[in-house]
Design a protein around this motif. Sequence first.
Motif, PDB file in Angstrom:
ATOM      1  N   PRO A  36       0.806  -1.247  -0.039  1.00 45.92           N
ATOM      2  CA  PRO A  36      -0.005  -0.072   0.112  1.00 45.92           C
ATOM      3  C   PRO A  36       0.750   1.198   0.161  1.00 45.92           C
ATOM      4  CG  PRO A  36       0.139  -0.941   2.259  1.00 45.92           C
ATOM      5  CD  PRO A  36       0.751  -1.861   1.076  1.00 45.92           C
ATOM      6  N   SER A  38       1.887   5.072   1.177  1.00 42.95           N
ATOM      7  CA  SER A  38       1.418   5.860   2.590  1.00 42.95           C
ATOM      8  C   SER A  38       0.664   6.817   1.989  1.00 42.95           C
ATOM      9  CB  SER A  38       2.826   6.355   2.833  1.00 42.95           C
ATOM     10  OG  SER A  38       2.613   7.182   3.749  1.00 42.95           O
ATOM     11  N   PRO A  39      -0.477   7.182   2.976  1.00 46.84           N
ATOM     12  CA  PRO A  39      -1.574   8.170   2.647  1.00 46.84           C
ATOM     13  C   PRO A  39      -0.984   9.452   2.866  1.00 46.84           C
ATOM     14  CG  PRO A  39      -2.524   6.467   4.160  1.00 46.84           C
ATOM     15  CD  PRO A  39      -1.011   6.334   3.887  1.00 46.84           C
ATOM     16  N   LYS A  61      -6.452   0.057  -9.312  1.00 52.23           N
ATOM     17  CA  LYS A  61      -5.958   0.405  -8.119  1.00 52.23           C
ATOM     18  C   LYS A  61      -6.926   0.394  -7.082  1.00 52.23           C
ATOM     19  CE  LYS A  61      -1.906   2.967  -9.312  1.00 52.23           C
ATOM     20  NZ  LYS A  61      -0.943   2.154  -8.512  1.00 52.23           N
ATOM     21  N   SER A  62      -8.233   0.674  -7.304  1.00 54.41           N
ATOM     22  CA  SER A  62      -9.433   0.859  -6.283  1.00 54.41           C
ATOM     23  C   SER A  62      -9.651  -0.638  -5.959  1.00 54.41           C
ATOM     24  CB  SER A  62     -10.477   1.651  -6.968  1.00 54.41           C
ATOM     25  OG  SER A  62     -11.415   1.755  -6.004  1.00 54.41           O
ATOM     26  N   ALA A  65      -7.096  -1.554  -3.377  1.00 58.42           N
ATOM     27  CA  ALA A  65      -7.339  -1.281  -2.016  1.00 58.42           C
ATOM     28  C   ALA A  65      -8.538  -1.693  -1.486  1.00 58.42           C
ATOM     29  CB  ALA A  65      -7.562   0.441  -2.308  1.00 58.42           C
ATOM     30  N   LYS A  68      -7.898  -5.042   0.376  1.00 57.37           N
ATOM     31  CA  LYS A  68      -7.163  -4.976   1.473  1.00 57.37           C
ATOM     32  C   LYS A  68      -8.057  -4.511   2.903  1.00 57.37           C
ATOM     33  CE  LYS A  68      -4.047  -2.262  -0.181  1.00 57.37           C
ATOM     34  NZ  LYS A  68      -2.712  -1.478  -0.545  1.00 57.37           N
ATOM     35  N   GLY A 213      -4.824   9.313  -0.440  1.00 57.60           N
ATOM     36  CA  GLY A 213      -4.593   8.179   0.479  1.00 57.60           C
ATOM     37  C   GLY A 213      -5.190   7.159  -0.250  1.00 57.60           C
ATOM     38  N   GLU A 214      -5.635   6.032   0.163  1.00 58.18           N
ATOM     39  CA  GLU A 214      -6.032   4.699  -0.385  1.00 58.18           C
ATOM     40  C   GLU A 214      -7.125   5.049  -1.525  1.00 58.18           C
ATOM     41  OE1 GLU A 214      -4.759   1.626  -0.637  1.00 58.18           O
ATOM     42  OE2 GLU A 214      -3.266   1.714   1.191  1.00 58.18           O
ATOM     43  N   ARG A 216      -9.894   4.335  -2.484  1.00 55.20           N
ATOM     44  CA  ARG A 216     -11.061   3.392  -2.136  1.00 55.20           C
ATOM     45  C   ARG A 216     -12.418   3.835  -2.808  1.00 55.20           C
ATOM     46  NH1 ARG A 216      -8.939   3.473   4.048  1.00 55.20           N
ATOM     47  NH2 ARG A 216      -7.859   1.506   4.269  1.00 55.20           N
TER      48      ARG A 216
END
Length: 251
Positions: A36, A38-39, A61-62, A65, A68, A213-214, A216
């Motif tokens: 991952p 880093s946010p 990529k989504s 994320a 995880k 960030g992630e 999501r």
Amino acid sequence: MRTPRPLAAVALSTLALCALTACGPDEAPKDAAAPPASPSASPSPSAPALADLSAAEIAEKSRTAGGKLSSVTMTISVPHHPEGPFSGTFTEDGSGNCTGTYTFEGKGSTEIVRVGGKAWTKPSAAYLAATAPGIPAEAIGKWFVDENKPTGMASFCDLGVQLEKRVGLNTDGAPNSSLRKGDAEQVDGAPAVVLTMTDEDGNPVRYDIAAEGEPRLLATETGSGDMVVRLGDFDKPVQAAAPAADQVFTP
């Protein structure tokens, strides 16, 4: 004596929602092993900002994320459901634990809890009146054992987790060829990248992906507001506990 059941066997199930969300078999993202980001890290020339990537790259990529995530809270609205406007909030994790409440406007609400493979529902008095007229008074305020089948309301305890892992995919798990990148957006104050596509039934689908960030999935919409889902409270523990035996109604 009738026992309470979802309206229009009543209500939406995950199977029905698949026609709206392009959900399908659960598959691990191809790049799930990637570490991952880093946010707080600033994008580098070798790691472009999410908005600079292609639609397919953003979706992949989504999905990574989402794969995880340990848990998510999903709010869902289906304003034109044939049994009346439907809404619900479900907090769920990947181990099958879930708590939530769903409502049919004017017909009451039902709480749900699932612990592993077992689920229970507690309908309101109004919901019981709509779905199980004549049920004994002692059943009001009690929990009922739920069948926990894909066609039941407990299926919503999986939907948020699945949506996070299926951005941009068809029901067979293949990438949707119509996926396109749209404009930037704000979702509850968070910057997001918008992806759009047309599903296999011809419905427009929109995904709002966190741009910081992630990456999501923060929200998704099918049709012109036919179904709207928002997702958040990522990775927070799910406080799900089985009801005490004396709180479970036995017909």
